[in-house]
Design an enzyme around this catalytic site. Structure first.
Site, mmCIF file in Angstrom:
data_model
loop_
_atom_site.group_PDB
_atom_site.id
_atom_site.type_symbol
_atom_site.label_atom_id
_atom_site.label_comp_id
_atom_site.label_asym_id
_atom_site.label_seq_id
_atom_site.Cartn_x
_atom_site.Cartn_y
_atom_site.Cartn_z
ATOM 1 N N ILE A 43 0.817 -1.207 0.000
ATOM 2 C CA ILE A 43 0.000 0.000 0.000
ATOM 3 C C ILE A 43 0.854 1.262 0.000
ATOM 4 O O ILE A 43 0.390 2.351 -0.369
ATOM 5 C CB ILE A 43 -0.946 0.000 1.221
ATOM 6 C CG1 ILE A 43 -2.114 0.967 1.005
ATOM 7 C CG2 ILE A 43 -0.196 0.306 2.516
ATOM 8 C CD1 ILE A 43 -3.230 0.813 2.031
ATOM 9 N N LYS A 44 2.109 1.124 0.394
ATOM 10 C CA LYS A 44 2.995 2.283 0.500
ATOM 11 C C LYS A 44 3.318 2.922 -0.849
ATOM 12 O O LYS A 44 3.791 4.067 -0.904
ATOM 13 C CB LYS A 44 4.293 1.898 1.212
ATOM 14 C CG LYS A 44 4.112 1.409 2.649
ATOM 15 C CD LYS A 44 3.625 2.515 3.555
ATOM 16 C CE LYS A 44 3.642 2.071 5.017
ATOM 17 N NZ LYS A 44 3.254 3.145 5.936
#
Length: 453
Positions: A43-44
Site C-alpha cells: 500500500i505504501k
C-alpha cells in the site's frame, strides 16, 4: 489500446476480496482490501508517489536529486519505483529488525541501503530516524521525505484508498480495520470515510511495545510503553504528525505471536499471501468482534505481500525459535503414550507364526526384527498378507525368510509434519532413538492422531 505509460500508472485500484473461511464464525461480511496488488507489492506505493509529487510541486525535490527516507522497506520500494521513472537517486535507512528480503529488494531497485540498530531511542544519533535526517543535510541536492510527519502520506489515502473502498462497497462499509504505523493510511482513509458517513467505525490495530494505544486512550506519550517487538510495519515509539486521533474510534494491541499465526492462516485458508501486519489486522478484528452484527460490512486493509517475510513468519524454524509455532515432534508422540510401552521386537530366528501372534497380542502391524540386539529389518502385517498368497506355508518359516527393509531411522525431535512425507503406503512406520539410546517406533496411525489433535 489500454497501455500504461510507466509503472507508476499501475498504482491503486486494488481489489476488495471477500474472506470466507478465516472469518466464518463472525456474524458479518468481512472484505480484504488487498494492496499487495500494487506494483511495489504494498500500500505504501500510493503515499510514496504522492510524497514525491508534492515535493516536486513545492520545489523541494529537484531534477537529478536524491530521495532520502527512513523506511521498513515498503515505502522505500514505492519511492524507488518513483525515482526510477522520474530520474532520482535513493538512499534508504532501515533497522536491523526488518527482514533481509526487504533490504535486498531495495538494493535490486538501485537504492543505497543503510541498516541501523533498532534498540535505540528515536532521538539517538544512531537511530534510523536521526541518520536519515542527518544525511538529508549532508547529501547535496537531496530531500528527506519523512513519511511520519509528511502530510502527503495521509493525503494519498484520502484521495485514493478511501474513495476506492467507498466505491467498491457502494458506500455500505460500516467498519474499517487497519494497522497503525505512520498514521497515513488509517488517518487518510478514515478522514474520507467519515466525511461520507460519520457512523463508520475506524478500528486501529497496534503492536505491544508501541505507545500509540496508550496515547489514544489517555493522551499521554508514555515511553515506558516502548520496548522491542517482532511485528513489522506498524506500531511506533513516537507520535507521527500524520495522526488525527479524532477520526479513530478504537485501538487494540496484538501480540507478535498472534499476528504471525494469523498471517499464516490467511495464506492457508484464503490463499492470500500477505505480510506480518495483515495477520495482525485480522487478529485485531477478532479481538473486537463482540460488537459486530449480521448487517455489518467490515473492510480490513492488508498492506503488503508475504514474499518479504519468507525467512520470518513463513519459516517454521524462525517461528519455533520464538515460541510462535507449537510443532509436535516424534518425541511428543512417544511422550504422549500412556505408560510409554516398551518397543515390541522379534528375533530373526523366530517364526512368522510367532510374529503374527505378537501382532494379535499387542494389536500392532509393524515389528522391528533384531539380531544380536541390532535392528536388521522389519516385518509388517501388510507384507505378510502379500506373502501368504504366494506361499501359504510361510507361517512356519523363519522370520529371516519374510524379512522386509528396516524402518527409516529419524531424529527424535523431527516434526510430525516431516514424518508425513516419510511414512508411505510401502513404509508404514519410522523409528528413532531417545537420549538414552532406547528405540521407539511411530506409525501412520500415530501421525494421523497427532495431526488431528
Amino acid at each position: 489500446m489500454d497501455i500504461k505509460n510507466n509503472i507508476l500508472e499501475t498504482i491503486g485500484n486494488t481489489p476488495l476480496i471477500r474472506l470466507n473461511k478465516i472469518t466464518q464464525n463472525l456474524p458479518c461480511t468481512v472484505l480484504a482490501k488487498v494492496d499487495y496488488f500494487n506494483p511495489g507489492n504494498s500500500i505504501k506505493d500510493r503515499m510514496a508517489l504522492k510524497m514525491v509529487e508534492v515535493a516536486e510541486q513545492e520545489g523541494k525535490l529537484k531534477p537529478g536529486g536524491t530521495i532520502i527516507e527512513g523506511t521498513s522497506g515498503n515505502t522505500g520500494m514505492g519511492l524507488a519505483l518513483a525515482a526510477i521513472v522520474k530520474g532520482y537517486k535513493c538512499i534508504f535507512v532501515t533497522t536491523d529488525k526488518q527482514s533481509k528480503e526487504k533490504a535486498d529488494v531495495l538494493k535490486a531497485m538501485g537504492a543505497e541501503v543503510i541498516v541501523c540498530s533498532n534498540n535505540v531511542e528515536p532521538d539517538d544519533p544512531q537511530s534510523y530516524y536521526s541518520v536519515a535526517a542527518r544525511l538529508a543535510k549532508e547529501v547535496p541536492n537531496s530531500y528527506h521525505m519523512n513519511q511520519y510527519d509528511n502530510l502527503a502520506n495521509r493525503l494519498a489515502h484520502y484521495e485514493t484508498t478511501g474513495p476506492e473502498i467507498w466505491k467498491q462497497t457502494d458506500g455500505k462499509i460500516t467498519h474499517l480495520v487497519c494497522t497503525a504505523g505512520t498514521g497515513g493510511t488509517i488517518t487518510g482513509v478514515a478522514m474520507y470515510l467519515k466525511e461520507k458517513n460519520p457512523d463508520i467505525k475506524i478500528w486501529a490495530v497496534d503492536a505491544y511495545g508501541s505507545l500509540l494505544t496508550k496515547y489514544f486512550k489517555t493522551g499521554e506519550l508514555d515511553e515506558k510503553e516502548v520496548y522491542p517487538y517482532f511485528s513489522e510495519g506498524f506500531g511506533e515509539d513516537f507520535l507521527p504528525k500524520n495522526y488525527d486521533m479524532s477520526v479513530i474510534d478504537e485501538f487494540t494491541q496484538v501480540t507478535d505471536k498472534d499476528g504471525a499465526i494469523m498471517a499464516r492462516k490467511l495464506a492457508k485458508e484464503e490463499g492470500i499471501f500477505c505480510g506480518y501486519s495483515a495477520g495482525s489486522c485480522l487478529q485485531g478484528l477478532m479481538q473486537l468482534k463482540e460488537t459486530l452484527t449480521k448487517d455489518d460490512l467490515v473492510v480490513c486493509i492488508l498492506h503488503d505481500h508475504g514474499s518479504r517475510y519468507v525467512a520470518k513468519i513463513y519459516n517454521d524454524q524462525w517461528m519455533m525459535e520464538r515460541g510462535f509455532l507449537e510443532v509436535k515432534t516424534f518425541k511428543d508422540i512417544v511422550s504422549g503414550r500412556s505408560g510409554s510401552p516398551k518397543l515390541v521386537t522379534i528375533n530373526e530366528n523366530k517364526t512368522v507364526y510367532e510374529a503374527v501372534e505378537l501382532m494379535k497380542r499387542y494389536d500392532i502391524e509393524h515389528i522391528p526384527v533384531v539380531k544380536d540386539n541390532e535392528i536388521i529389518g522389519s516385518i509388517t502385517e501388510g507384507g505378510l498378507f502379500q506373502k501368504v498368497f504366494s506361499s501359504p506355508d510361510i507361517k512356519n518359516e523363519k522370520i529371516a525368510n519374510a524379512l522386509e527393509r528396516p524402518f527409516p531411522l529419524v531424529d527424535f525431535n523431527v516434526s510430525v509434519e516431516k514424518l508425513k512425507s516419510l511414512i508411505t503406503k510401502e513404509n508404514g512406520a519410522v523409528m528413532s532413538k531417545d537420549d538414552a539410546g532406547v528405540y521407539h517406533i511411530v506409525t501412520k496411525y500415530d501421525v494421523i492422531q497427532a495431526l488431528g489433535g
